[in-house]
Design a protein around this motif. Structure first.
Motif, PDB file in Angstrom:
ATOM      1  N   MET A 144     -11.060  -2.003   4.313  1.00  0.00           N
ATOM      2  CA  MET A 144      -9.705  -1.918   4.863  1.00  0.00           C
ATOM      3  C   MET A 144      -8.963  -0.759   4.214  1.00  0.00           C
ATOM      4  N   LEU A 145      -8.318   0.051   5.022  1.00  0.00           N
ATOM      5  CA  LEU A 145      -7.545   1.187   4.530  1.00  0.00           C
ATOM      6  C   LEU A 145      -6.302   0.686   3.805  1.00  0.00           C
ATOM      7  N   GLU A 146      -6.155   1.089   2.542  1.00  0.00           N
ATOM      8  CA  GLU A 146      -5.015   0.649   1.741  1.00  0.00           C
ATOM      9  C   GLU A 146      -3.817   1.564   1.978  1.00  0.00           C
ATOM     10  N   LEU A 147      -2.630   0.964   2.078  1.00  0.00           N
ATOM     11  CA  LEU A 147      -1.386   1.720   2.186  1.00  0.00           C
ATOM     12  C   LEU A 147      -0.631   1.590   0.880  1.00  0.00           C
ATOM     13  N   LEU A 148      -0.376   2.719   0.232  1.00  0.00           N
ATOM     14  CA  LEU A 148       0.257   2.760  -1.082  1.00  0.00           C
ATOM     15  C   LEU A 148       1.659   3.348  -0.939  1.00  0.00           C
ATOM     16  N   SER A 149       2.653   2.597  -1.376  1.00  0.00           N
ATOM     17  CA  SER A 149       4.050   2.999  -1.187  1.00  0.00           C
ATOM     18  C   SER A 149       4.741   3.250  -2.525  1.00  0.00           C
ATOM     19  N   PRO A 150       5.768   4.107  -2.506  1.00  0.00           N
ATOM     20  CA  PRO A 150       6.490   4.426  -3.741  1.00  0.00           C
ATOM     21  C   PRO A 150       7.492   3.337  -4.085  1.00  0.00           C
ATOM     22  N   ALA A 151       7.720   3.156  -5.376  1.00  0.00           N
ATOM     23  CA  ALA A 151       8.692   2.163  -5.824  1.00  0.00           C
ATOM     24  C   ALA A 151       9.439   2.730  -7.023  1.00  0.00           C
ATOM     25  N   GLY A 152      10.511   3.460  -6.746  1.00  0.00           N
ATOM     26  CA  GLY A 152      11.283   4.077  -7.815  1.00  0.00           C
ATOM     27  C   GLY A 152      12.358   3.190  -8.389  1.00  0.00           C
ATOM     28  N   SER A 153      12.490   1.961  -7.878  1.00  0.00           N
ATOM     29  CA  SER A 153      13.501   1.020  -8.365  1.00  0.00           C
ATOM     30  C   SER A 153      13.054  -0.385  -8.007  1.00  0.00           C
ATOM     31  N   PRO A 154      13.632  -1.411  -8.652  1.00  0.00           N
ATOM     32  CA  PRO A 154      13.265  -2.778  -8.291  1.00  0.00           C
ATOM     33  C   PRO A 154      13.493  -3.082  -6.808  1.00  0.00           C
ATOM     34  N   GLU A 155      14.577  -2.557  -6.242  1.00  0.00           N
ATOM     35  CA  GLU A 155      14.834  -2.817  -4.824  1.00  0.00           C
ATOM     36  C   GLU A 155      13.786  -2.137  -3.949  1.00  0.00           C
ATOM     37  N   MET A 179     -13.210   8.774   8.135  1.00  0.00           N
ATOM     38  CA  MET A 179     -13.799   9.629   7.105  1.00  0.00           C
ATOM     39  C   MET A 179     -14.259   8.834   5.884  1.00  0.00           C
ATOM     40  N   GLY A 180     -13.600   7.683   5.660  1.00  0.00           N
ATOM     41  CA  GLY A 180     -13.900   6.907   4.463  1.00  0.00           C
ATOM     42  C   GLY A 180     -12.836   6.994   3.398  1.00  0.00           C
ATOM     43  N   VAL A 181     -11.673   7.556   3.742  1.00  0.00           N
ATOM     44  CA  VAL A 181     -10.556   7.548   2.800  1.00  0.00           C
ATOM     45  C   VAL A 181     -10.209   6.096   2.463  1.00  0.00           C
ATOM     46  N   ALA A 182     -10.029   5.819   1.180  1.00  0.00           N
ATOM     47  CA  ALA A 182      -9.765   4.443   0.754  1.00  0.00           C
ATOM     48  C   ALA A 182      -8.286   4.093   0.799  1.00  0.00           C
ATOM     49  N   CYS A 183      -7.428   5.094   0.611  1.00  0.00           N
ATOM     50  CA  CYS A 183      -6.003   4.800   0.452  1.00  0.00           C
ATOM     51  C   CYS A 183      -5.156   5.937   0.992  1.00  0.00           C
TER      52      CYS A 183
END
Length: 691
Positions: A1-12, A226-230
């Motif tokens: 499964m392709l992972e989606l990685l998101s930014p978290a610059g604050s608790p909110e 292509m096989g990109v993991a994230c």
């Protein structure tokens, strides 16, 4: 499964990313990450964020991806140990010294090579894998064929950026902010001077260094194939609403195996853009259309309000299955199982014989499936309910709640990873002798017989230049010439690079100056003596030890350090200092010269002017890339007493725009002869504090 990685610059922003469908978040903790201006998490907030994410099945990646001094490493080691104990799923690093520390203090915690490590070819990926890293974040400049080639042959996971800001320079190789402003992008405090006005012909009337934001909408399925993991979304400095909008659009597209719709792309642009988006690097279609600036636009209040309303409620992300058994004379049993196979079972009161209406299987299933307001989403209930029994629905509610609480406790349990202590190791005494002189050139034509007759210990010549000018080996003494490998060389450039390496080896050249981890394997395989250049970002003693372990015999200390800091570094191998020349500020895949004129003009004089009138030469780098050099030359000939006794093996004179005669004059001045000095010069960062 392709992972989606998101930014978290604050608790909110953590909440926004998780509730909007991120599979993982990346965040900084403390002062050791590439976005130090993002809101810092307190220890309590960070621990809460890890638990919040893990409860909802979202991974947490810690960014420790900046260069660190020896004094900072112990504190960074404690951060890493603490985060390992909390169960952080992986840590991103740039600094080889920090990587060495991690192996001591958190040997079980997975390590990802940050894009700041400038890994851009298969050799670099394989080297990271050999060192025990589990994932590499590739440079953003790579085209689809290069990413596909790496994915097809990589022994570890590959992560690529999918949306957000593009740096003009290869990440980890930019010194523009530090040299002209004292704020280092490699230390997490980039001032983004590339977004300012620059121009040609002495006028700063454009923005030739400001790229549009990247958007890979339209290529998601291709990247997956292509096989990109994230896929990684950039934006730890962005507001939570932006994180939610972008994350939710990409998450839906991945989940539904499609590309974002036209309406969704419009929402991405409304959330943030610089005159639109670009996929020019990926499609290998570069040009002026890739550039843009942030324009004053109205805040998309309705879009952001919808985003807030969405992520501020619990969206029940974790699928669970319930099991129940209601039998006479036995305690009521309820179990719950999550998608990872964790099972929690609880017992309740013993059912009684029904006096009027007996409990039905349908009633049990209905009560257990009411998971609203929790992180859980009931997918299925299997209940065994024997006839003629009575049990209050409140008891079933209590059992459901108790089972889910037990499951939650299991889901946030950190793994039992080993921890250790950071040991700096033996301290090496500084060399007592004054440093020898080495020389590097940009063009073979700068190497004259007169220069060689002055007997610099080594003369570093770019690979392509040395291969094209074998006569230099006839002029030089044995062992005097060394080959300088490119900082950037894609896999499609590798065959030519290997052929040229064979050529220079046949000339009797034995030393190779290595600027990137991806150049190390071929140089080592051919038996060259390995010397590390500034592109490896040597900032501390641990980085030197790591390079020594990899087979290097010398390393060039970062020119972002002060002389006092360099003096205090324990040096397990020979170290080199850049003592003269125009410092490199940016190396770029996009050709700003061709963007300006519509044709290749590297051999001409190209000078970029900033809004203060400073003029920065733009020169050709290997692979038809551009490099921006500092407007002033670094000059330390009259300061040799300051660095003659700080333990250096060599001082290097870096010749870029100088003609052959100037090269000789500079070398003579550093040898204590003549009175030459540049008309305008700088002391670099050796006497200034760099944030």
């Amino acid at each position: 499964m392709l992972e989606l990685l998101s930014p978290a610059g604050s608790p909110e922003a953590v909440t926004a990313a998780v509730q909007s469908g991120a599979d993982a978040v990346y965040l900084g903790y403390g002062d050791f990450n590439a976005r130090r201006n993002a809101k810092n998490f307190s220890p309590e907030e960070f621990a809460a964020a890890v638990s919040y994410c893990h409860l909802r099945g979202v991974k947490v990646y810690l960014t420790l991806n900046t260069l660190l001094t020896d004094r900072e490493l112990p504190a960074a080691a404690k951060v890493a140990e603490e985060c390992s104990g909390l169960g952080v799923d992986a840590v991103l690093v740039q600094d080889l010294g920090m990587f060495r520390v991690l192996r001591q203090v958190a040997p079980d915690m997975p390590v990802h090579a940050s894009t700041q490590m400038s890994v851009h070819n298969l050799d670099g990926v394989k080297l990271c894998a050999d060192q025990g890293m589990t994932r590499v974040v590739l440079s953003r400049e790579l085209s689809r064929d290069q990413i596909a080639h790496i994915c097809a042959n990589s022994p570890i996971e590959i992560e690529v950026f999918t949306h957000g800001a593009l740096c003009m320079c290869y990440s980890g190789q930019c010194f523009l902010s530090s040299v002209i402003g004292g704020r280092s992008g490699n230390r997490g405090l980039c001032a983004q001077p590339c977004r300012m006005k620059y121009g040609w012909s002495g006028r700063a009337d454009g923005t030739p260094l400001s790229l549009k934001d990247m958007s890979m909408a339209g290529h998601i399925r291709e990247l997956k194939q292509m096989g990109v993991a994230c896929l990684k979304i950039e934006g730890r400095m962005k507001r939570p609403e932006y994180v939610s909008v972008v994350t939710s659009i990409y998450a839906r597209a991945i989940r539904e195996n499609r590309e974002p719709t036209g309406e969704e792309v419009a929402q991405l642009a409304a959330a943030f853009s610089r005159q639109g988006f670009t996929d020019g690097f990926f499609t290998d279609q570069q040009g002026p259309e890739m550039f843009g600036v942030r324009e004053e636009t109205k805040e998309p209040r309705e879009l952001f309000a919808q985003a807030r309303n969405f992520y501020q409620k619990e969206n029940s992300l974790v699928p669970v299955k319930f099991y129940a058994m209601i039998r006479p004379g036995e305690s009521a049993q309820v179990g719950v199982e999550d998608d990872a196979g964790r099972v929690v079972t609880v017992s309740g009161p013993t059912p009684e014989a029904a006096r009027s209406r007996a409990l039905t299987r349908e009633q049990v299933e209905e009560q257990l499936s009411k998971t609203g307001g929790t992180p859980y989403r009931c997918e299925k209930v299997r209940a065994l309910v024997e006839d003629g029994l009575s049990l209050p629905l409140s008891a079933l509610n209590n059992l459901r709640r108790e089972a889910l609480e037990g499951l939650s406790a299991r889901r946030v349990e950190p793994p039992h990873w080993r921890t250790g202590e950071f040991h700096p190791g033996a301290r090496y005494e500084n060399r007592k002798n004054a440093p020898i002189l080495t020389v590097s050139v940009l063009r073979a034509g700068q190497v004259s017989r007169e220069l060689l007759a002055l007997e610099p210990a080594l003369v570093y010549v770019p690979l392509s230049e040395l291969a094209a000018h074998p006569e230099l080996s006839e002029w030089a003494k044995p062992g005097q010439l060394a080959v300088s490998l490119p900082r950037i060389a894609w896999d499609r450039e590798r065959p030519e690079m290997l052929a040229q390496l064979e050529q220079v080896k046949a000339l009797g050249v034995t030393d190779a100056l290595v600027n990137n981890l991806g150049m190390l394997p071929p140089a080592r395989a051919m038996g060259f003596t390995l010397r590390g250049d500034y592109g490896l970002e040597i900032y501390n003693a641990q980085a030197l030890k790591e390079l020594k372990r990899l087979g290097f015999v010398s390393g060039t200390i970062s020119f972002e350090l002060k002389l006092a800091q360099i003096r205090d570094i324990s040096k397990p191998m020979d170290t080199e200092l850049i003592a003269y020349g125009r410092l490199p500020l940016m190396i770029m895949e996009s050709c700003i010269i061709q963007n300006r004129t519509g044709r290749c003009g590297c051999e001409n004089s190209n000078v970029l002017t900033d809004r203060k009138g400073a003029q920065f030469p733009v020169v050709k780098a290997p692979g038809c890339r551009n490099e921006i050099l500092n407007s002033k030359k670094l000059f330390l000939a009259d300061k040799q007493a300051d660095y003659a006794r700080i333990g250096l093996w060599a001082q290097r004179l870096m010749f870029t725009t100088e003609n052959p005669r100037e090269c000789v004059q500079v070398l003579e001045r550093y040898q204590g002869r003549g009175g030459w000095e540049p008309g305008e010069y700088t002391r670099g960062l050796y006497y200034r504090d760099v944030d």
